[in-house]
Scaffold this active site. Structure first.
Site, PDB file in Angstrom:
ATOM      1  N   GLU A 245       0.807  -1.218   0.000  1.00 35.22           N
ATOM      2  CA  GLU A 245       0.000   0.000   0.000  1.00 35.22           C
ATOM      3  C   GLU A 245       0.842   1.271   0.000  1.00 35.22           C
ATOM      4  OE1 GLU A 245      -0.155  -2.422   2.286  1.00 35.22           O
ATOM      5  OE2 GLU A 245      -0.410  -1.641   4.322  1.00 35.22           O
ATOM      6  N   ASN A 246       2.145   1.162   0.229  1.00 34.55           N
ATOM      7  CA  ASN A 246       2.985   2.347   0.100  1.00 34.55           C
ATOM      8  C   ASN A 246       3.288   2.689  -1.358  1.00 34.55           C
ATOM      9  OD1 ASN A 246       4.460  -0.123   0.361  1.00 34.55           O
ATOM     10  ND2 ASN A 246       6.356   1.039   0.435  1.00 34.55           N
TER      11      ASN A 246
END
Lengths: 478, 478
Positions: free
Chosen positions: B302-303
Site C-alpha cells: 500500500e505504500n
C-alpha cells in the site's frame, strides 16, 4: 495474467445493449477509435456513454451517434458536433452536461471508491439549481431536467455534492501497454483515458504498441495493470487531427484582424512574468504573441498540459499534441503533461494565477455567462465552470457589445450563468473595467474612445476611474 | 521561474512557530531529511505536522519530535517509534490518527480544491463514532477526543465524510527536479510526496538531482512545477533503511518457525493464479514462499507498489524500495509504482482481490480488531481500515489464541474495531473458519487437531463443516 486479446471485436463483443461506457479522449485526441470501430460493427445499441466529447460526424463516437446507437451522453462539451447538438435539441438523445473538471473528478472518484465529493464548480448556476435540460421534448420544451444539487459551505464558500461515475465497460487508448495491462500515455492523449480506465468494471485498452512485462519502467507507468482487463492492438494510422493549426510563416500572416490583435495586446498587458495562465478558446489564444518584453508565462491547457508552446511549423503537427481548443500545439522546455483530473485539480486548488476567458455576458457583480443560449446554442460548459472558481484572477476579454449592438456588460445576466461573482476584470476594444466591491469601475478607455462612448455601450452603471490608479486587485481566494 | 535556492536553510527559514507542515515519506523512505535537518537547526516550534509516520528517534521528523518542537501530528501509524508513542500516551503530543488511505485522500483533496469527500474507511469504528484519543491527560484519561463523523449511505453502504487537509508549507523529497519545479520520484519513495506537495501553500522540494527545464520528458513528470515554490539540493547520502531485509541464501535459512511456515503454507492455498493480493505485516509476508505450483499472484504494497518481488540479495537493498512493513524488497517484471492516493484508490475501488491481515480479535460477525489496545498499544491503523473495506476478500491469518490462552475469535470484540462485518475467512494453526451469514462455520481442522480442541480455543459458537464442501464465498462488493 496475459491480458492481450487477438482482436478488438473479441474485446467488445460482450458489451450488451444499454451498457454504460466510459470512453477516453478529448476531442479526437487519444480516443479509442479501434475499439469504437469494432463496437460500431456490432449491433449493440441503447448505449449510455460517459465521454468528454462525442467525436465528429464520421469518426469516433460520432459513428455510434449517427447510427442512433447512443441513448444518453454524459459530457462537458457539445461544441461543433452538429449531429450531437441536433439529436440533443430534437429530443432524440439525453445529455447530461457536466463541468469538465467535475466529469474528470467523478470518474476518478468512481475509480477510487469515493462515492461522492464536494466541488465549487457549478455553484450559482443551473448545475446547482437544477433545470438543466437533459432531454428535450419534440416541441422544444424540456422533458427531463437535471435535479438540484446539495449545497454545503466549507471555508465560507459554497460547494456542490457530486457523485462518482462508474461504468460497465471502459474503452481507453494508450500509447504502450504491456501484457499485464500496465499503460503509458503520450502527451495530451492522456486526458480522460486513465480516469475512464479506473472507473470501468471491465476495462479494455487499445495500445499503439504492446510490449512484454518488464519493458515499461515501473516509475513510468501511468495506469497500473490492475485496472486493465483486456488489451488489444490499436491501428496506429487510425488517428485524426480536428484543427490542424500551424505557425504563421511571417508575422504579417498571423491570423486575426488588427482590432482583434489590439485587444489581445491590451489583454497581454494584464499578465506578469512567471505566472501560470489558462487561455480560453478564441481571442485569448492570440495573447502570447503580444506579451511585453521580459514577460514569460507558463500556459496551462485544461486537457492536460502545462507549458503550451507556439503552434507547430507545417509538418510538425501531432494528433496527441492539442490545446483545449483542439488546435495543434507544441511544448516548451519545462513542459509537463497529466490527466484531466490532475489538470482541474491544479485549477481548483488555485495554482493557476490567471484565467482569460471570452464571454456572452458579464454582470455588474461579476457574474459570467459564456456557455449556452437556451434552446439555441449548446456548446456546453467545458472547463469554464471549473476555471471561474479556481483561477486566482479571472479576466474576461470580449467585444464590448453583441453583434446586434446590445450590451454584453449588464446589470443582471439574462443568459444562464457560468459562475457568480467570479470576474475580476473586463477587457474590451473600448475599455478596461474592474468588477469592484462597490460596482463596475472604469479603469481606462481605449485610445480615441470617450467615457461617454463606453457608457453608451454598457448596460450597467460605471463608476469613474480612481484618480490615482490602484494596483490591479488580486483575488486571495475564490 | 527559476525556483532553485542555494540552501535548505533559506528554503525553510520563514516557517513560523505553529505552522502546519505536510511532510512526505513513508517510514524512512522518501522523507525530506535535508529540509527536516535544516528546520531542526532553527528554533521554530509548536509545529503541526501532517505525515504518515514520524521518523525514528534520531532521524527524520523524530529529530523535531525528540526536541519537543512538534505540538500535533496527523498520522496513520505510530508503529515502533517509541518516543512518538511515549509523547502521545503521556499527553505531551496531540495525535490525530487517520486511516492511511484517508490521509492520502485528504491531502490529495486539499491539493485539488475538493473540500470534502466520502469514504468507507473507518465505518463502524471510533473514526466514525468519535472518541479516538487525540490528547491524553497526565492521568492517562482522554483529554481531547475526536468528534464523530457524518455518515451517509451511497449504494447501500455507509460512508464517512472526511475533510481536505492543506498545509502552510509542504516539505517533499524527489529524485529529480528541474528549475521550474517539475519533479520525478523514484520507486516507493513517491508515496505521500506528490500529495503533500499539492496540499502545501508553499511547497519546498529537495531533490537528489536538479536539472534544466527540458531535461525531464513531459510525460515522465510526476509532479508538475506549478505546485512547487522552492527547490534545493538534497544530500544524496542522507538516506537510511529502517528494516534491511535480504533473501535467505538457502531455504533452510528462511525466517520463521515450522509452525509459522505451516500456517503461511495453509494461507497460501487461499490464493488463486492471477490474483492481485495485499499481504499485511508479519506472518502474511511469508505466504509467497508457499504458493502452490502454477499459482502466480501480483503483490500490492500500500505504500505504492504493484508487483513486489522477493527480498533483495545482500548488497542489492535500496532505501527507495520497501514494502509496507518497511522491509527492503525488489520489483517483479511488470511492476508499477505510484503514490499513496493511487494505491488506496485501487484498494477502495475493489481492484485488490485478496487482503491477508493479522488480527488481535475477530468476532462472530466478521468484525476485526487489529490496531490498538486502549491506553497500552498504539500502533495506529495504518492502511488496515482502508483495506478491510476495499479488498474483495479479506482473510485473517493469526494464532488461534492470545499468548495468555484467551480466545481471539469471540462473540463480540472487546478491542476497538478496525472494521465491522469485513472478515471472510480465518486461518489459524488449529483451523480454517468462515464468517458465514448464519455464523462462524468450521471449514477444516489442522492435521491432528480435533473439532473439540478448536471449539475449546474459540470464544464464539462454531457451526460444523458443510458436508459437501462449498466453494469459498467471494464477496461481490464490500
Amino acid at each position: 495474467m496475459d491480458k492481450v486479446l487477438d482482436s478488438a471485436a473479441d474485446a467488445v463483443g460482450d458489451i450488451p445493449d444499454g451498457a454504460v461506457l466510459a470512453v477516453g479522449g478529448f476531442g479526437l485526441c487519444g480516443i479509442p477509435s479501434t475499439l469504437i470501430g469494432a463496437l460500431a460493427a456490432t449491433d449493440t445499441t441503447g448505449l449510455r456513454v460517459v465521454s468528454n466529447n462525442c467525436g465528429v460526424d464520421d469518426w469516433g463516437l460520432g459513428l455510434l451517434l449517427r447510427a442512433g446507437r447512443i441513448a444518453r451522453m454524459t459530457s462537458s462539451y457539445v461544441g461543433e458536433n452538429k449531429e450531437f447538438a441536433r439529436q440533443y435539441l430534437s429530443g432524440e438523445l439525453e445529455v447530461e452536461l457536466t463541468p469538465q473538471g467535475t466529469l474528470a473528478e467523478r470518474l476518478r472518484a468512481g475509480g477510487a471508491g469515493i462515492p461522492a465529493f464536494f466541488t465549487p464548480a457549478g455553484v450559482g448556476t443551473q448545475v446547482e439549481e437544477g433545470g438543466l435540460p437533459w432531454r428535450y421534448a419534440a416541441d422544444g420544451s424540456v422533458a427531463v431536467a437535471s435535479p438540484p444539487k446539495e449545497v454545503r459551505e466549507f471555508g465560507g464558500r459554497r460547494h456542490l455534492l457530486e457523485e462518482a461515475i462508474t461504468a460497465d465497460f471502459a474503452l481507453v487508448r494508450a500509447e504502450v501497454a504491456d501484457r499485464h495491462g500496465n499503460c503509458v500515455f503520450h502527451a495530451a492523449a492522456r486526458n480522460f483515458n486513465p480516469l475512464c480506465a479506473t472507473a470501468g468494471r471491465i476495462t479494455v485498452v487499445e495500445a499503439d504498441r504492446i510490449v512484454e512485462p518488464g519493458e515499461l519502467a515501473p516509475d513510468a507507468v501511468h495506469l497500473p495493470g490492475v485496472y486493465v482487463d483486456r488489451v488489444v492492438a490499436a491501428d496506429p494510422q487510425d488517428r485524426r487531427i480536428e484543427r490542424r493549426t500551424v505557425r504563421a510563416a511571417a508575422p504579417e500572416d498571423a491570423a486575426g484582424s488588427t482590432a482583434r490583435n489590439a485587444l489581445a495586446a491590451r489583454a497581454a498587458r494584464e499578465l506578469r512574468d512567471g505566472q501560470y495562465v489558462n487561455l480560453g478558446i478564441g481571442l485569448p489564444t492570440l495573447i502570447p504573441d503580444h506579451l511585453p518584453a521580459g514577460v514569460h508565462v507558463v500556459l496551462h491547457s485544461e486537457n492536460g498540459i502545462l507549458g503550451v508552446g507556439p503552434f507547430p511549423v507545417e509538418g510538425d503537427e501531432h494528433p496527441d499534441l492539442i490545446n483545449a481548443g483542439k488546435e495543434t500545439v507544441t511544448l516548451t522546455a519545462g513542459a509537463s503533461t497529466f490527466d484531466s483530473t490532475s489538470s482541474f485539480g491544479m485549477v481548483r486548488a488555485g495554482r493557476i494565477d490567471v484565467s482569460v476567458l471570452g464571454a456572452m455576458q458579464v454582470s455588474a457583480t461579476g457574474d459570467l455567462a459564456n456557455w449556452m443560449i437556451p434552446g439555441k446554442t449548446v456548446k456546453g460548459m467545458g472547463g469554464a465552470m471549473d476555471l471561474v472558481h479556481g483561477a486566482r484572477r479571472l479576466i474576461v476579454v470580449m467585444e464590448h457589445t453583441a453583434r446586434d449592438g446590445s450590451p454584453k456588460i449588464v446589470e443582471r445576466l439574462s443568459l444562464p450563468a457560468t459562475g457568480r461573482g467570479v470576474v475580476d476584470r473586463i477587457v474590451t476594444e473600448l475599455a478596461v473595467i474592474d468588477v469592484a466591491p462597490e460596482g463596475l469601475r472604469l479603469v481606462e478607455t481605449a485610445p480615441g474612445v470617450t467615457v461617454d462612448e463606453v457608457r453608451a455601450a454598457t448596460g450597467a452603471a460605471l463608476l469613474p476611474p480612481l484618480s490615482a490608479r490602484a494596483a490591479p486587485p488580486v483575488r486571495h481566494t475564490h
